[in-house]
Design a protein around this motif. Structure first.
Motif, PDB file in Angstrom:
ATOM      1  N   ALA A 135     -26.929  27.457  94.135  1.00 40.52           N
ATOM      2  CA  ALA A 135     -27.848  28.125  95.055  1.00 40.52           C
ATOM      3  C   ALA A 135     -28.657  27.059  95.798  1.00 40.52           C
ATOM      4  CB  ALA A 135     -28.777  29.057  94.281  1.00 40.52           C
ATOM      5  N   HIS A 178     -32.480  26.323  97.995  1.00 38.33           N
ATOM      6  CA  HIS A 178     -33.820  26.761  98.376  1.00 38.33           C
ATOM      7  C   HIS A 178     -34.416  25.737  99.324  1.00 38.33           C
ATOM      8  CE1 HIS A 178     -37.832  28.463  98.179  1.00 38.33           C
ATOM      9  NE2 HIS A 178     -38.316  27.290  97.813  1.00 38.33           N
ATOM     10  N   ASP A 179     -34.859  26.189 100.493  1.00 37.03           N
ATOM     11  CA  ASP A 179     -35.398  25.277 101.499  1.00 37.03           C
ATOM     12  C   ASP A 179     -36.755  24.725 101.071  1.00 37.03           C
ATOM     13  OD1 ASP A 179     -33.213  25.563 103.148  1.00 37.03           O
ATOM     14  OD2 ASP A 179     -34.127  27.146 104.367  1.00 37.03           O
ATOM     15  N   GLU A 211     -44.463  31.018  96.689  1.00 38.17           N
ATOM     16  CA  GLU A 211     -43.111  30.475  96.817  1.00 38.17           C
ATOM     17  C   GLU A 211     -42.222  30.921  95.664  1.00 38.17           C
ATOM     18  OE1 GLU A 211     -40.790  26.179  97.403  1.00 38.17           O
ATOM     19  OE2 GLU A 211     -42.957  26.203  97.050  1.00 38.17           O
ATOM     20  N   ARG A 264     -39.644  33.519  96.453  1.00 37.83           N
ATOM     21  CA  ARG A 264     -38.555  33.023  97.303  1.00 37.83           C
ATOM     22  C   ARG A 264     -37.579  32.169  96.486  1.00 37.83           C
ATOM     23  NH1 ARG A 264     -43.104  33.027 100.621  1.00 37.83           N
ATOM     24  NH2 ARG A 264     -43.673  30.846 100.217  1.00 37.83           N
ATOM     25  N   ILE A 265     -38.099  31.402  95.532  1.00 39.26           N
ATOM     26  CA  ILE A 265     -37.230  30.608  94.665  1.00 39.26           C
ATOM     27  C   ILE A 265     -36.315  31.535  93.870  1.00 39.26           C
ATOM     28  CG2 ILE A 265     -37.189  29.124  92.622  1.00 39.26           C
ATOM     29  CD1 ILE A 265     -39.793  27.849  93.681  1.00 39.26           C
ATOM     30  N   SER A 277     -35.468  34.637  94.534  1.00 44.56           N
ATOM     31  CA  SER A 277     -34.536  35.327  95.422  1.00 44.56           C
ATOM     32  C   SER A 277     -33.375  34.414  95.796  1.00 44.56           C
ATOM     33  CB  SER A 277     -35.265  35.798  96.679  1.00 44.56           C
ATOM     34  OG  SER A 277     -34.359  36.395  97.585  1.00 44.56           O
ATOM     35  N   ASP A 278     -33.672  33.160  96.124  1.00 45.41           N
ATOM     36  CA  ASP A 278     -32.622  32.216  96.510  1.00 45.41           C
ATOM     37  C   ASP A 278     -31.723  31.866  95.321  1.00 45.41           C
ATOM     38  OD1 ASP A 278     -33.499  32.133  99.130  1.00 45.41           O
ATOM     39  OD2 ASP A 278     -34.731  30.342  98.842  1.00 45.41           O
ATOM     40  N   MET A 282     -29.300  24.985  91.120  1.00 45.21           N
ATOM     41  CA  MET A 282     -29.884  25.104  92.462  1.00 45.21           C
ATOM     42  C   MET A 282     -30.165  23.712  93.016  1.00 45.21           C
ATOM     43  SD  MET A 282     -33.440  26.982  93.650  1.00 45.21           S
ATOM     44  CE  MET A 282     -32.779  28.567  94.154  1.00 45.21           C
ATOM     45  N   ARG A 335     -33.624  21.911  98.517  1.00 50.05           N
ATOM     46  CA  ARG A 335     -33.393  21.093  99.705  1.00 50.05           C
ATOM     47  C   ARG A 335     -34.477  20.025  99.874  1.00 50.05           C
ATOM     48  NH1 ARG A 335     -28.240  21.636 101.815  1.00 50.05           N
ATOM     49  NH2 ARG A 335     -27.761  23.788 102.437  1.00 50.05           N
TER      50      ARG A 335
END
Length: 257
Positions: free
Chosen positions: A141, A143-144, A154, A157-158, A160-161, A168, A171
């Motif tokens: 996976a 994560h930006d 955040e 979002r982590i 979810s990604d 993971m 990025r």
């Protein structure tokens, strides 16, 4: 065994394995001073509280022992602190998000290695260039990067990604590995690290890389996955992990306290 019914011996084993993880990551040169973390989920407390083990803030990874690990809750609040230094609460932002969302994750391991950061910083991520990296084909996976992970928002979002993946690439930041055991997380981390090193070396040769066909890479990933599943499901002796513990006994005597 369900949460909350684990024996003292099992908890002690978890503390030993987590301390071993810190020592092994240091031994392989994958630590980053006093930063990055490896966390382990303890059985729930008597009132159902979520509890995790983390390293004392300020200690290098090679200084971590089973006895100085800190017990914290899902917010990062300290429950038990034998060493007395507390924890880097900001550093648990990522870990708490993953542990709370992924109950299959006994251990969450985060690194900032040169090779891992390099591969996380290119659009293509990890390529299936060899057997080592093929095990991760279709399993990573992304994560930006949003800055240093201090923003609790955040976490959603982590999660979810990450989805249902166990690996993971953060990025421009580093790597994140989930294990159904501490041993599994460490094996993922070591295999990912050498995969990243091999990619950096291969692409740095200035020659044409041979990328494995998708079907071959997928087949290889499946072979690795079945081997990992078998090891976790049998719940017994892990020869590879035993060998790593012997390496610690030989090279860093006294690590277990």
């Amino acid at each position: 065994m369900p949460d909350g019914t684990t024996t003292t011996a099992t908890t002690n084993d978890l503390r030993r394995d987590l301390a071993a993880a810190y020592r092994l990551i240091a031994l392989h040169g994958m630590d980053d001073g006093i930063y990055t973390h490896i966390s382990a989920r303890l059985p729930e407390g008597p009132e159902g509280e979520k509890r995790f083990l983390l390293n004392p803030y300020g200690l290098r990874f090679e200084e971590v022992t089973p006895d100085n690990l800190v017990t914290i809750d899902e917010t990062g609040a300290v429950i038990d602190d034998p060493y007395g230094a507390g924890v880097n609460a900001a550093g648990f932002t990522i870990h708490s998000a993953v542990h709370m969302a992924r109950h299959d994750a006994v251990c969450v391991l985060h690194t900032h290695t040169v090779a891992g950061v390099a591969v996380s910083s290119v659009q293509e991520g990890l390529l299936p260039l060899n057997q080592w990296s093929a095990q991760f084909f279709g399993q990573i996976a992304f994560h930006d990067y949003e800055g240093i992970a201090l923003n609790l928002e955040e976490r959603a979002r982590i999660v979810s990604d990450l989805g249902d993946k166990r690996v993971m690439l953060l990025r421009n930041h580093g790597t994140l590995l989930l294990g159904r055991s501490v041993a599994e997380a460490v094996k993922y981390a070591l295999n990912l690290e050498r995969s990243c090193k091999a990619q950096v070396a291969a692409l740095g040769m200035g020659l044409t890389p041979v990328v494995l066909p998708d079907d071959v890479a997928a087949h290889t990933a499946g072979q690795y996955a079945r081997a990992y599943d078998k090891m976790e499901e049998q719940g017994g002796r892990d020869p590879e992990w035993d060998a790593m513990l012997r390496q610690l006994d030989s090279q860093t005597p006294g690590w277990a306290g």
